[in-house]
Scaffold this active site. Structure first.
Site, PDB file in Angstrom:
ATOM      1  N   ASP A  74      24.375  15.176  46.625  1.00 23.46           N
ATOM      2  CA  ASP A  74      24.448  14.438  47.889  1.00 23.46           C
ATOM      3  C   ASP A  74      23.109  13.841  48.308  1.00 23.46           C
ATOM      4  O   ASP A  74      22.060  14.134  47.716  1.00 23.46           O
ATOM      5  CB  ASP A  74      25.020  15.343  48.999  1.00 23.46           C
ATOM      6  CG  ASP A  74      24.440  16.751  49.006  1.00 23.46           C
ATOM      7  OD1 ASP A  74      23.344  16.949  48.439  1.00 23.46           O
ATOM      8  OD2 ASP A  74      25.061  17.655  49.570  1.00 23.46           O
ATOM      9  N   GLU A  83      32.683  18.345  54.009  1.00 28.26           N
ATOM     10  CA  GLU A  83      32.749  19.152  55.221  1.00 28.26           C
ATOM     11  C   GLU A  83      34.183  19.623  55.487  1.00 28.26           C
ATOM     12  O   GLU A  83      35.139  19.051  54.957  1.00 28.26           O
ATOM     13  CB  GLU A  83      32.264  18.307  56.411  1.00 28.26           C
ATOM     14  CG  GLU A  83      30.816  17.834  56.309  1.00 28.26           C
ATOM     15  CD  GLU A  83      29.809  18.935  56.657  1.00 28.26           C
ATOM     16  OE1 GLU A  83      30.111  20.131  56.481  1.00 28.26           O
ATOM     17  OE2 GLU A  83      28.689  18.581  57.103  1.00 28.26           O
ATOM     18  N   ASN A 123      29.459  26.627  57.205  1.00 30.52           N
ATOM     19  CA  ASN A 123      30.835  26.271  57.546  1.00 30.52           C
ATOM     20  C   ASN A 123      31.706  26.157  56.297  1.00 30.52           C
ATOM     21  O   ASN A 123      32.821  25.652  56.351  1.00 30.52           O
ATOM     22  CB  ASN A 123      30.856  24.941  58.320  1.00 30.52           C
ATOM     23  CG  ASN A 123      30.286  23.789  57.509  1.00 30.52           C
ATOM     24  OD1 ASN A 123      29.957  23.956  56.336  1.00 30.52           O
ATOM     25  ND2 ASN A 123      30.171  22.625  58.113  1.00 30.52           N
ATOM     26  N   HIS A 159      30.974  24.341  53.580  1.00 28.75           N
ATOM     27  CA  HIS A 159      30.934  23.058  52.857  1.00 28.75           C
ATOM     28  C   HIS A 159      30.316  23.210  51.467  1.00 28.75           C
ATOM     29  O   HIS A 159      29.485  24.091  51.232  1.00 28.75           O
ATOM     30  CB  HIS A 159      30.247  21.948  53.673  1.00 28.75           C
ATOM     31  CG  HIS A 159      28.762  22.017  53.794  1.00 28.75           C
ATOM     32  ND1 HIS A 159      28.091  21.577  54.915  1.00 28.75           N
ATOM     33  CD2 HIS A 159      27.791  22.439  52.951  1.00 28.75           C
ATOM     34  CE1 HIS A 159      26.796  21.720  54.745  1.00 28.75           C
ATOM     35  NE2 HIS A 159      26.583  22.245  53.559  1.00 28.75           N
TER      36      HIS A 159
HETATM   37  C1  GLP Z   1      23.036  21.473  52.683  1.00 32.53           C
HETATM   38  C2  GLP Z   1      23.417  20.765  51.350  1.00 32.53           C
HETATM   39  C3  GLP Z   1      24.317  21.629  50.536  1.00 32.53           C
HETATM   40  C4  GLP Z   1      23.737  23.026  50.549  1.00 32.53           C
HETATM   41  C5  GLP Z   1      23.950  23.635  51.912  1.00 32.53           C
HETATM   42  C6  GLP Z   1      23.279  24.978  52.123  1.00 32.53           C
HETATM   43  O1  GLP Z   1      23.386  20.749  53.783  1.00 32.53           O
HETATM   44  N1  GLP Z   1      23.998  19.482  51.470  1.00 32.53           N
HETATM   45  O2  GLP Z   1      24.434  21.093  49.222  1.00 32.53           O
HETATM   46  O3  GLP Z   1      24.396  23.815  49.603  1.00 32.53           O
HETATM   47  O4  GLP Z   1      23.668  22.704  52.938  1.00 32.53           O
HETATM   48  O5  GLP Z   1      21.919  24.836  52.373  1.00 32.53           O
HETATM   49  P1  GLP Z   1      20.884  26.040  52.257  1.00 32.53           P
HETATM   50  O6  GLP Z   1      20.805  26.400  50.822  1.00 32.53           O
HETATM   51  O7  GLP Z   1      19.588  25.496  52.775  1.00 32.53           O
HETATM   52  O8  GLP Z   1      21.436  27.160  53.095  1.00 32.53           O
END
Ligand code: GLP
Length: 267
Positions: A83, A161, A154, A156
């Site tokens: 992403d 989402e 959440n 995702h």
């Molecule tokens: C972000 C990314 C995701 C990631 C998630 C968790 O927004 N787009 O690909 O897996 O949220 O993030 P973190 O590893 O910082 O908890």
């Protein structure tokens, strides 16, 4: 190599629980290194789906160490990131392009034209063409041998989402532009400094391309992820918890957890 303290399967997915997240990251990096080597031996190339966020940072650090030690080359590796924020300059320190440059691409020998990210600078009128092309690039490369995933609080995956789509539609979601969920925006404040600065939209690889990966490693650490982990692994399959869609390809999925993130799994 660190070993998990608990290993079991939940609805067909493999689950490994580590005492420390650093052990899980080392394990993940070793799995990725092994996969790169075995794909290179059998096919002469390998296609990886990569993730951003704080969770995979130590995994990339380990892969860089292996490269610097001379035991891992990325010369024949192709990557597709999950992403990117939209709109977003690649040079912005908060862009996922610059994250990947900082944590991996600038430190290994991957040829630049083999390291693909969705482009946060595409003109709005061409976003749909760009995201459709991204799925075509993945297909033309033979599909993903592997996908590394994190998990949002959440539930995702990438920036897919929670939604109220019927499951059949959720499973077919292609790479596209999305609106970020309020919890995702709140969690991104730590990176952007204030809520007003967090982009409201992003480009994300679709659920379909993610689930088509031949193997998936999903990492989630800390108690703040415990509910999303339990709902993804043991809850009903629903678009309201995108991580639960992984249950439809459970045989390809390994969850690497620590004691915090695994604390709500019922056993
Ligand atoms: C972000 C990314 C995701 C990631 C998630 C968790 O927004 N787009 O690909 O897996 O949220 O993030 P973190 O590893 O910082 O908890």
């Amino acid at each position: 190599m660190p070993q998990s303290t608990h290993r079991f399967s939940v609805n067909g997915a493999r689950v490994e629980i580590f005492e420390r997240s650093s052990d899980a990251s080392e394990f993940a990096a070793d799995q990725i290194r092994g996969l790169i080597q075995s794909c290179l031996t059998t096919r002469g190339k390998v296609v990886l789906g990569l993730a951003t966020g704080s969770t995979p940072e130590p995994v990339y650090a380990r892969l860089v160490e292996a490269h610097q030690a001379g035991s891992l080359s990325f010369e024949k590796v192709t990557t597709f990131n999950l992403d990117e924020y939209y709109p977003m300059s690649p040079l912005d320190p908060q862009s996922y392009r610059s994250y990947m440059h900082r944590h991996l691409f600038a430190k290994v020998d991957i040829p630049p034209h083999q390291a693909h990210l969705l482009d946060g600078t595409v003109p709005e009128a061409f976003v749909n063409d760009h995201t459709a092309q991204f799925d075509q690039w993945i297909k033309a490369g033979g599909g993903l041998d592997f996908q590394l995933l994190g998990l949002g609080r959440n539930g995702h995956i990438g920036f897919n989402e929670p939604s109220n789509l019927p499951i059949e539609q959720a499973l077919k979601l292609s790479t596209r532009i999305v609106e970020l969920h309020p919890m995702t925006i709140a969690d991104a404040v730590k990176d952007f400094g204030s809520e007003a600065l967090v982009p409201r939209r992003a480009l994300t690889m679709g659920v379909a391309s993610i689930l088509e990966a031949r193997s998936i490693l999903i990492l989630a650490f800390g108690e703040r992820k415990a509910s999303a982990v339990a709902r993804s692994l043991q809850g009903p399959i629903t678009a309201e918890v995108p991580g639960s869609l992984l249950q439809t390809v459970a045989g390809q999925v390994t969850w690497l957890l620590d004691t915090g993130s695994a604390s709500q799994i019922l056993r």
